[in-house]
Design an enzyme around this catalytic site. Sequence first.
Site, PDB file in Angstrom:
ATOM      1  CB  CYS A 129      16.711  33.716  25.316  1.00  0.00           C
ATOM      2  SG  CYS A 129      16.046  32.927  23.636  1.00  0.00           S
ATOM      3  CG  ASN A 135      16.207  34.844  19.379  1.00  0.00           C
ATOM      4  OD1 ASN A 135      17.214  34.662  19.914  1.00  0.00           O
ATOM      5  ND2 ASN A 135      14.951  34.874  19.890  1.00  0.00           N
ATOM      6  CG  HIS A 139      17.469  37.537  24.144  1.00  0.00           C
ATOM      7  ND1 HIS A 139      16.154  37.716  24.484  1.00  0.00           N
ATOM      8  CD2 HIS A 139      17.225  36.634  22.992  1.00  0.00           C
ATOM      9  CE1 HIS A 139      15.526  36.867  24.173  1.00  0.00           C
ATOM     10  NE2 HIS A 139      16.228  36.310  23.349  1.00  0.00           N
TER      11      HIS A 139
END
Length: 320
Positions: free
Chosen positions: A110, A277, A247
């Site tokens: 991520c 996500n 993020h």
Amino acid sequence: MKIAGIGKAIPNKRSDNTELEQRLNLEAGWMLRRTGVRSRPIASLDEATSDLAVRAANAAINDARIDRSEIALVLLATSTPDYPLPPTAPQVAYRLGLINAGALDVSGACAGFLYALALAESYGRMFNKPILIIGANVLSRRVDPQDAATVSLFADGAGAIILVPGDAILGIYLGANGKHWDEIVIEVGGSRKPISTESVIYGQHFMKMRNGPELFRHAVRQMAQAGIHALNAAGLKIEDIDLWIPHQANSRIIREAGKLLGIAREKTIDITEWYGNSSAASIPIAMCIARENGLLKAGDTLLLTAVGAGLLMAGVVLRW
């Protein structure tokens, strides 16, 4: 360096909570309460990471209005390459017609997009050339369809930016805490545990998130710390930030990290409800959505933060 263009690619197919909760025998509303995600884009069977990356990159190149021959480097931040070997970035560069560019995958989970941005800033400053950075993932193929914790959260998509010479990147922080390397893990497929028929039967090729409460605390704390370190590197305070684009880990992490940072909710970009996500793709996608909604304006000072498997941390302060 500074950002000259951005673009995104979102799959048309969607996975909604209602269907997932019914299939997994979960109480209605469980996924939204736990993650803040209501619906997530999912790649179709004929879409791979490179396909989404090319679409997002083309949009960013067109937005920047630069000649493709000028681009010196392509960095693709992804946890889901098309193949274990070769890397996907060279194929993406070829399909984009970037015959003069180097190309490299960046495996930072991520945090990969911000790690790629930090690397690009250094390379671009040295050679004074435009650089293409892409975050792209097809995470729907990395999650166990029977695991509510991951299937409810992770999504597919791509976002891209073009960096050109300028002075808009004000501060960068990169960090890691390898002590907690196994809190988000795919157990097989690497040199430690090669993939086998048995490992597939037992689902070891799927992503696992272990020790959820502790992982949540680490993500919140380190997301905030990454932001503080980046602000310190830029010589700025949180009051100087116009927009925080984290993020898109999940809404709860974003909310709690925002409290630690001391940043107002109205300055926070959270698109998890409809986009989930998408790991390294989530920050550039969120930037595109913010601009489309009129929230991102010329001269704004942005704070970008991410926490990824590893555990990796990254923060960037830049002027739009």
